[in-house]
Design a protein around this motif. Sequence first.
Motif, PDB file in Angstrom:
ATOM      1  N   ALA A 186       0.825  -1.210   0.000  1.00 27.67           N
ATOM      2  CA  ALA A 186       0.000   0.000   0.000  1.00 27.67           C
ATOM      3  C   ALA A 186       0.859   1.260   0.000  1.00 27.67           C
ATOM      4  O   ALA A 186       0.549   2.239  -0.677  1.00 27.67           O
ATOM      5  CB  ALA A 186      -0.922  -0.018   1.214  1.00 27.67           C
ATOM      6  N   ARG A 187       1.938   1.242   0.759  1.00 26.87           N
ATOM      7  CA  ARG A 187       2.846   2.408   0.753  1.00 26.87           C
ATOM      8  C   ARG A 187       3.478   2.605  -0.629  1.00 26.87           C
ATOM      9  O   ARG A 187       3.704   3.749  -1.052  1.00 26.87           O
ATOM     10  CB  ARG A 187       3.927   2.223   1.813  1.00 26.87           C
ATOM     11  N   LEU A 188       3.803   1.514  -1.305  1.00 27.87           N
ATOM     12  CA  LEU A 188       4.357   1.649  -2.664  1.00 27.87           C
ATOM     13  C   LEU A 188       3.344   2.279  -3.606  1.00 27.87           C
ATOM     14  O   LEU A 188       3.694   3.142  -4.437  1.00 27.87           O
ATOM     15  CB  LEU A 188       4.781   0.269  -3.196  1.00 27.87           C
ATOM     16  N   TYR A 189       2.063   1.876  -3.496  1.00 28.20           N
ATOM     17  CA  TYR A 189       1.037   2.515  -4.325  1.00 28.20           C
ATOM     18  C   TYR A 189       0.913   4.001  -3.994  1.00 28.20           C
ATOM     19  O   TYR A 189       0.759   4.853  -4.887  1.00 28.20           O
ATOM     20  CB  TYR A 189      -0.316   1.833  -4.104  1.00 28.20           C
ATOM     21  N   ALA A 190       0.972   4.327  -2.699  1.00 32.34           N
ATOM     22  CA  ALA A 190       0.848   5.719  -2.302  1.00 32.34           C
ATOM     23  C   ALA A 190       2.026   6.536  -2.802  1.00 32.34           C
ATOM     24  O   ALA A 190       1.869   7.682  -3.241  1.00 32.34           O
ATOM     25  CB  ALA A 190       0.751   5.806  -0.770  1.00 32.34           C
ATOM     26  N   ARG A 191       3.218   5.958  -2.739  1.00 34.53           N
ATOM     27  CA  ARG A 191       4.400   6.689  -3.196  1.00 34.53           C
ATOM     28  C   ARG A 191       4.375   6.901  -4.701  1.00 34.53           C
ATOM     29  O   ARG A 191       4.792   7.948  -5.200  1.00 34.53           O
ATOM     30  CB  ARG A 191       5.650   5.920  -2.777  1.00 34.53           C
ATOM     31  N   SER A 192       3.891   5.917  -5.438  1.00 36.77           N
ATOM     32  CA  SER A 192       3.856   6.072  -6.899  1.00 36.77           C
ATOM     33  C   SER A 192       2.652   6.868  -7.379  1.00 36.77           C
ATOM     34  O   SER A 192       2.575   7.205  -8.562  1.00 36.77           O
ATOM     35  CB  SER A 192       3.823   4.689  -7.556  1.00 36.77           C
ATOM     36  N   ARG A 193       1.695   7.140  -6.469  1.00 33.52           N
ATOM     37  CA  ARG A 193       0.479   7.895  -6.814  1.00 33.52           C
ATOM     38  C   ARG A 193      -0.276   7.251  -7.987  1.00 33.52           C
ATOM     39  O   ARG A 193      -0.754   7.928  -8.891  1.00 33.52           O
ATOM     40  CB  ARG A 193       0.809   9.359  -7.132  1.00 33.52           C
ATOM     41  N   ASP A 194      -0.344   5.937  -7.936  1.00 36.13           N
ATOM     42  CA  ASP A 194      -1.059   5.185  -8.975  1.00 36.13           C
ATOM     43  C   ASP A 194      -2.466   4.902  -8.463  1.00 36.13           C
ATOM     44  O   ASP A 194      -2.763   3.824  -7.951  1.00 36.13           O
ATOM     45  CB  ASP A 194      -0.303   3.894  -9.281  1.00 36.13           C
ATOM     46  N   ALA A 195      -3.353   5.901  -8.584  1.00 38.13           N
ATOM     47  CA  ALA A 195      -4.709   5.764  -8.056  1.00 38.13           C
ATOM     48  C   ALA A 195      -5.504   4.704  -8.810  1.00 38.13           C
ATOM     49  O   ALA A 195      -6.326   3.987  -8.221  1.00 38.13           O
ATOM     50  CB  ALA A 195      -5.426   7.113  -8.118  1.00 38.13           C
ATOM     51  N   VAL A 196      -5.285   4.584 -10.115  1.00 42.19           N
ATOM     52  CA  VAL A 196      -6.051   3.625 -10.917  1.00 42.19           C
ATOM     53  C   VAL A 196      -5.730   2.203 -10.494  1.00 42.19           C
ATOM     54  O   VAL A 196      -6.622   1.357 -10.323  1.00 42.19           O
ATOM     55  CB  VAL A 196      -5.759   3.840 -12.410  1.00 42.19           C
ATOM     56  N   HIS A 197      -4.434   1.901 -10.276  1.00 40.61           N
ATOM     57  CA  HIS A 197      -4.065   0.552  -9.866  1.00 40.61           C
ATOM     58  C   HIS A 197      -4.620   0.235  -8.485  1.00 40.61           C
ATOM     59  O   HIS A 197      -5.112  -0.876  -8.246  1.00 40.61           O
ATOM     60  CB  HIS A 197      -2.536   0.417  -9.879  1.00 40.61           C
ATOM     61  N   ALA A 198      -4.547   1.188  -7.579  1.00 36.82           N
ATOM     62  CA  ALA A 198      -5.111   0.967  -6.247  1.00 36.82           C
ATOM     63  C   ALA A 198      -6.621   0.750  -6.325  1.00 36.82           C
ATOM     64  O   ALA A 198      -7.189  -0.091  -5.614  1.00 36.82           O
ATOM     65  CB  ALA A 198      -4.777   2.145  -5.341  1.00 36.82           C
ATOM     66  N   ALA A 199      -7.304   1.526  -7.197  1.00 31.74           N
ATOM     67  CA  ALA A 199      -8.748   1.334  -7.355  1.00 31.74           C
ATOM     68  C   ALA A 199      -9.062  -0.055  -7.901  1.00 31.74           C
ATOM     69  O   ALA A 199     -10.049  -0.693  -7.495  1.00 31.74           O
ATOM     70  CB  ALA A 199      -9.310   2.416  -8.279  1.00 31.74           C
TER      71      ALA A 199
END
Length: 407
Positions: free
Chosen positions: A313-326
Amino acid sequence: MTAAAPPVGDPPPADVAAPADVAARGPRPRRGIAGWIVIGVVLLLVGGVGAALAGLSQWVARDALDPESAGPAGTGALAEVLREHGVEVTVARDRSSAQKALLAADATLVMPDTPALSDGGVENLAAAAEDVVLIDPRSRTLRLLLPGSRPAGYGSGDVVEPGCDLADAQRAGAILPGAVASTTGDAIACYPSGDGYGLLVHDDGSQRISAVDGRTLFANESLAENGNAALAINLMGRHPQLVWYMPGIGDTDLATKDPSLGELTPPWVSPVIVLLLFSAVGAAIWRGRRFGPLVPERLPVTVRVSETTEGRARLYARSRDAVHAADQLRLSALARLSRLLGLGPAASATEIADAAADRLGWDRRAVRGILIEELPRDDAQLVALRDRLSHLEGAVRQAVRPERNAQ
């Protein structure tokens, strides 16, 4: 994005840690040894069957003109016909046994081409016989035993009559010659075909020598054609004893004068090679790996599943990849909704969204937007999508299990 990143999937039922004894458990040595034993037994069986088949094929089909061969090019049929006519057929596969059999009684020598014998060896072997039948005459044997004769190619391909006064040929009748020979000597020439004759016979009163293409006339596949069998019996059955010489590879009297590799190398080369081999073996034993049972090794650390989830989750937050997290949020929500609605694991996202909309009485396009189509552009939209997914999932749970939610 907020500090607490959204979950990436269904949380595990409990923290999972790989036991150290499972990681350290090596392969079972007994099973490995048994597998190698089975492979070795299979290889031995395959080799044994192959050797047996090779041995059978050796007896069934030997070389051409071999009297013990039942193959198309062999002469086993002719040998049996001669035995039925009272002729004792002896197969000699070396020069010494052939000479011994010829000296024991008046006999006919049947001889194919003998490239491994010297001129003197061919003449000495033929001199011990009363009759000699060359069934594969070549230029050298014709020159040695039928002076003035030489090969003349092949016949015309037509069946021809004897065309001579030789009684054996007259009784046999017409044949279809293969290789033919010509002569300028006093030999009787029969079966004219092409540029030569299919049979040459020289009889000086003490010995009779015949030359005929046995590969074409006397082989198993052609013995019954025309007068082939009769001609063979007439030429080879004049004496009660017949010695059929079939030389092996090592049956030779030719002395090679070429020096061997050992004679060409200096005397110190062989000891040096042996010393190098022993040195290589010693080095392999010294530096080689010792094979033995595997040594168990414990894992240095056990990582909790919750820590792995938070790290991703921190990696997603750092990369600001909202679409992948969604996408991760939607995959988890779709899996839970599928179970709530009683759909199978093969249900598609569209089918799950439509089933949830029908159950709630909502607009299908709105539900599809939440579960499939809407793409967040920033953290705020991602958080809003998370809330809408949570609200949708709660509404479906309330619609499916109202009594449990009431409790």
